[in-house]
Each structure stands twice: as structure tokens, then as C-alpha cells.
Design an enzyme around this catalytic site. Structure first.
Site, short mmCIF file in Angstrom:
data_model
loop_
_atom_site.label_atom_id
_atom_site.label_comp_id
_atom_site.label_asym_id
_atom_site.label_seq_id
_atom_site.Cartn_x
_atom_site.Cartn_y
_atom_site.Cartn_z
N GLU A 27 18.02 -1.56 -38.97
CA GLU A 27 18.61 -1.77 -40.29
C GLU A 27 19.25 -0.48 -40.79
OE1 GLU A 27 15.79 -3.32 -43.15
OE2 GLU A 27 17.36 -3.59 -44.67
N ASN A 174 18.65 -13.17 -45.32
CA ASN A 174 17.40 -12.50 -44.93
C ASN A 174 16.44 -12.55 -46.11
OD1 ASN A 174 15.66 -10.36 -43.46
ND2 ASN A 174 16.06 -9.41 -45.45
N GLU A 175 15.23 -12.95 -45.87
CA GLU A 175 14.23 -13.02 -46.94
C GLU A 175 14.86 -13.60 -48.21
OE1 GLU A 175 11.89 -9.37 -47.28
OE2 GLU A 175 11.09 -9.69 -45.27
N TYR A 242 4.11 -8.50 -41.93
CA TYR A 242 3.77 -7.11 -41.63
C TYR A 242 2.27 -6.89 -41.72
CZ TYR A 242 8.69 -5.69 -41.84
OH TYR A 242 10.03 -5.54 -41.59
N GLU A 299 10.77 -10.03 -38.06
CA GLU A 299 10.24 -8.76 -38.58
C GLU A 299 8.72 -8.77 -38.44
OE1 GLU A 299 11.70 -7.35 -42.37
OE2 GLU A 299 13.71 -8.14 -41.95
N GLN A 348 10.81 -1.07 -36.99
CA GLN A 348 12.19 -1.14 -36.55
C GLN A 348 12.37 -0.19 -35.37
OE1 GLN A 348 15.02 -0.74 -39.72
NE2 GLN A 348 14.02 -2.24 -41.00
#
Ligand code: AHR
Length: 495
Positions: A27, A174-175, A242, A299, A348
Site C-alpha cells: 500500500e 476496500n473495507e 489482524y 489483509e 504488508q
């Protein structure tokens, strides 16, 4: 010494492990793109088209199958036309999500697509649905993939690229439940249908469209999106989860200094991924029993407090043997669910969150997490075999986990790859792998082993690295080996 048995049915092939499960994410955030991957053509750091050669080599070595870009939250404020053409004329913008720094757009579509060509990996482009228009996204697809006469194809040619690129993976939003527009799933799925309708297949290119899926355990999101979308609208939905050791976004925990309790909290919170994938998968099964729509965990990884003295918006963190265990456990989970999980992207690639690579000036190091991707790379494209482990549990009163987790797959030559992790901080474990339907002629492998808090620094970049693992033997047709505490092994049983 503790003992455990892994039983493998070599005759039971469960699903193909899509190589994209070993994917990465890059990103425009902190030093992931700029100074991580991309240093610019004029840099004194050896580069190819501005991308660091050492990073390219390292990513090629782990056979990076797919790279997601440009975000993350950044994707929904990215306007692709700002990132093409003469660099000095490109617009400068504020990166509002990540530190409000200046984004000069010097890394754009051409730089990304050429990087993927150089890496030999699939590009996965995340389209802007939050602040962009339907036309803007449709034109991006045309720009990248159309071979004929059209305004966008002409613009691409004017910018130096005659032939279109191949683009398979296209994310739309995204999200969208959060930074991508704070939408309800009902609204998102309607809007998604509108956006995707105008993303066309050009010149033999076939898009694999990915809809925004749930945040962690938001099962309602999955339910609504699956009810409203079918395989003609989307090929996959995404999931983001996460691992945060403390469970508290305001004080997540340190990347390098942690107690045994925090270590086991990290491991057990990582294993929650299994429950998430299982439960979202069950909802998907209701609407899509033939599993035509994939689940993409685009992610995942550990998210700690940033390293002291670094920009809080840059999400820079060190990476220890604990992260290696987390990576191994997650990859085992994705392999085990490879009938539904078609891709996963670690967050990432460089210098941000659970990176495989860290850079500092012209120096580069490979993290313990990198070495796990190296040990596991031969699972890519292999057939998952049925396997079961009777591991005992380790941990604390509150946080428990099976000591041993494993993946077993068969490659196209008929050899078997066994990867296993021992997350115990104190137990060595004698592991016996019983291979029903397979007689190994030989076994060889590698091991990654260190104290949980060990990491590679720029002064000592090879402190944690794999070594040959000579102690695996064949005993009565089984593969037998000893795993020290906090270790990951990769063994090839040859036919
Ligand atoms: O990976 C960092 C951020 O985490 C991404 O931009 C966003 O999608 C997620 O919340």
C-alpha cells in the site's frame, strides 16, 4: 520429551492449494512503496525501473504469486490518472489515511504493472469505490487491458506502453464497511453491482472481480453480500482480520518486548482465523454450495505498536520468531481451507506491519516471517492431503493453542511436503508422521528455530534464518523428527 502423531492419508487429496494463498500486499503507506519497494530510477541503490533489485530478488525467491496494490484505505482515495504520464507533472496529494504526508504519485499504474511483470506475479488492483466514480474505474480497466482503438488505450500508448497488460484480480472497494465509505452491506452490494457492471473484459482479458467482504466476525456482512451477489457479479469476497495481541487498538503491544502470556495471546488470537474462515465459509455454503465464489483473506498479519521514534502513521514494526509462528499457523489454516480460500495477502510486503522485508537506506533484511514463506513455498499449487494431528495444548490459563500445527501436500511429482510449527515456548516435541498410502524413500528438510523474541536487525540481519534439518529420519515407513520449542520445519518426503 512430549510426543505427537500426524496421520496423513496420501490417497485423500482434498483441494488444490492455490499459489495465491502465498500472496502479499503493498500500500501507499509509510515506507512500503516509497523507500521500500520503490526508490526511483535516479537512486544510488541498485534498481530496475526504480524498484530495488534486492527486494525484487528476495520476493522472487519466495515465488510471490500475487501483489495487491495500491491499498488498503489508500485505494479509496486514489485517482489513477494522477499516477500516469510525465512524473514531474503528476499531481501531489495528501495521504490522509497514513500520516498526511505528500504523495507525489511517482509510483503509479505503469510502475506497478511493470513490477509485477518483473516479479512474475499476478497484479491485484484495488479499485476506488469510496471516492471515485464508476467511469473512473471503468476507464482504469480500459487503460490497463484494452488492445484496440479507444481514448484510454491511446492514452496508455502515449505514456509509453503499446500493449495492454493482463489484469485478472480487480477488487472493488476496500473495507467499504470502514475507511472505504462506512457503508451498510445492503448499500455496498447494490453499489458494487453498479460498479462491476462497467468493468469489462477487453481483448481476451478476463477479470476476476472481488467484492468487499467482512471485517473479522461481521457475519451479517457476509450474509447480506452473499444474498445479493452471485457468481456472475463476483468471483470472490474478501475478509480482513489482524492479530492484535492485547485486543486493544490503542495499546496493541510491542513487536519485540512481550511476556509469555502476550506470546500465547498472540498465537491464540491468530488461531481465531480458523473460526472466522470456517464460519464465513458456512454462510457462503448456504448461498454457494458449489464453492464458485472464493474467499480472499486480502489483509492478515500481526499489528503491534509502531517502533519507538517512528511516525505513528507509518505502521513500521519489527518482526520476531513469534511472527514466524503466526505466519506458519495462518498459512496452515489457509491451506486447510483451500477449498474456499483462494488467495491471502500478508499485510504488508515491505516496512509496514508484518513485513517479509525491512529496509533502511541501502540495507535490506529478511524477517523471520519471510523465512516461513520460503519454507512453505512448495505448497503453492500442490494438492492438500488429508492430515490430522493429535497435539497436546500449550499456553496459559486464558490462552491455549495446540503445540503442533501442520500442512501436508503432494506435488506433481508425487513427493510429499510436510510443514509444521511448534508454538510451545518450552516443549521439544517428537513428531511421528504416519503416511498412509505412501512409502518415503528419503526425507530432507529445513528448520527455522529461535527464541520467540529474537529478530533480525540491520546490525545482525541473519540472526534468525533457516538451517538444514538433518534429524528427520524414516522409521517403519513414518517420518520422525524432533521439533525444538518455537520452531517451524519444512520436510520433503521423497517417493
Ligand atoms: O494494512 C493497513 C490498513 O489496514 C489498510 O489500509 C486497511 O485496509 C486496513 O484497515
Amino acid at each position: 520429551m512430549k510426543e505427537t502423531t500426524i496421520r496423513v492419508n496420501a490417497n485423500k487429496k482434498k483441494s488444490r492449494i492455490n499459489p495465491e494463498i502465498y500472496g502479499h500486499f503493498s500500500e501507499h503507506l509509510g515506507r512500503c512503496i516509497y523507500n521500500g519497494l520503490y526508490v526511483g530510477e535516479d537512486s544510488s541503490i541498485p534498481n530496475s525501473g526504480g524498484v530495488r533489485k534486492d527486494v525484487i530478488e528476495a520476493l522472487k525467491n519466495i515465488k510471490i504469486p500475487v501483489l495487491r496494490w495500491p491499498g488498503g484505505c489508500f485505494a479509496d482515495e486514489y485517482h489513477w490518472k494522477d499516477g500516469i504520464g510525465e512524473k514531474s507533472a503528476r499531481k501531489k496529494m495528501i495521504n490522509t489515511n497514513w500520516g498526511h504526508v505528500v504523495e507525489d504519485n511517482s509510483f503509479g499504474t505503469h510502475e506497478f504493472m511493470e513490477l509485477c511483470e518483473e516479479l512474475g506475479c499476478q497484479p491485484y488492483v484495488a479499485g476506488n469505490m469510496g471516492s471515485g466514480t464508476v467511469q473512473e474505474l471503468a476507464e482504469w480497466v480500459e487503460y490497463m487491458t484494452f488492445d484496440g482503438v479507444s481514448p484510454m488505450a491511446e492514452l496508455r500508448r502515449k505514456n509509453g506502453r503499446e500493449k495492454p497488460w493482463k489484469l485478472k484480480y480487480l477488487g472493488i472497494g476496500n473495507e467499504s464497511w470502514g475507511c472505504g465509505g462506512n457503508m451498510r452491506p445492503e448499500y455496498y452490494s447494490d453499489l458494487y453491482k453498479q460498479y462491476q457492471s462497467f468493468c469489462k473484459n477487453f481483448s481476451g482479458n478476463e477479470l476476476y472481480k472481488v467484492a468487499c467482504g467482512p471485517n473479522a466476525d461481521d457475519y451479517n456482512w457476509t450474509e447480506v453480500v452473499m444474498k445479493n451477489l452471485n457468481e456472475y457479479h463476483t468471483k470472490a469476497i474478501s475478509l480482513h482480520y489482524y492479530t492484535i495481541p492485547s485486543g486493544n487498538w490503542n495499546a496493541k503491544g510491542s513487536a519485540t518486548g512481550f511476556t509469555d502470556e502476550e506470546y500465547y495471546a498472540t498465537v491464540s488470537k491468530t488461531l481465531y482465523m480458523d473460526e472466522l474462515v470456517t464460519k464465513h465459509g458456512e454462510i457462503m455454503d448456504k448461498y454457494d454450495p458449489e464453492k464458485k465464489i472464493g474467499l480472499i483473506v486480502d489483509e492478515w498479519g500481526c499489528w503491534y505498536d509502531v517502533e519507538e521514534g517512528t511516525n505513528p502513521g507509518f505502521l513500521y514494526q519489527q518482526n520476531t520468531m513469534r511472527d514466524a509462528i503466526v505466519a506458519a499457523e495462518n498459512l496452515n489454516i489457509f491451506n486447510a481451507h483451500s477449498d474456499r480460500v483462494v488467495m491471502a495477502n500478508l499485510a504488508q510486503a515491505v516496512n509496514v506491519l508484518q513485513s517479509v522485508i525491512l529496509t533502511e537506506g541501502d540495507k535490506m533484511l529478511l524477517t523471520p516471517t519471510y523465512h516461513v514463506f520460503d519454507l512453505y513455498k512448495e505448497h503453492q499449487g500442490a494438492e492438500l492431503l488429508e492430515s490430522e494431528c493429535d497435539s497436546f495444548e500449550v499456553g496459559t490459563e486464558e490462552y491455549k493453542a495446540p503445540a503442533i500445527s501442520q500442512s501436508v501436500s503432494a506435488d506433481s511429482s508425487g513427493n510429499i511436503l510436510i510443514t509444521a510449527s511448534n508454538c510451545s515456548l518450552s516443549d521439544s516435541v517428537r513428531v511421528k508422521v504416519m503416511l498412509d498410502g505412501f512409502s518415503p524413500a528419503d526425507v530432507k528438510g529445513r528448520i527455522l528455530c529461535a527464541a520467540a523474541g529474537e529478530f533480525n536487525s540491520f546490525d545482525c540481519p541473519d540472526k534468525v534464518k533457516p538451517a538444514d534439518f538433518g534429524s528427520a529420519v524414516i522409521e517403519g515407513g513414518s517420518v520422525v523428527f524432533e521439533m525444538p520449542p518455537c520452531s517451524v520445519v519444512s520436510l520433503k518426503a521423497l517417493k
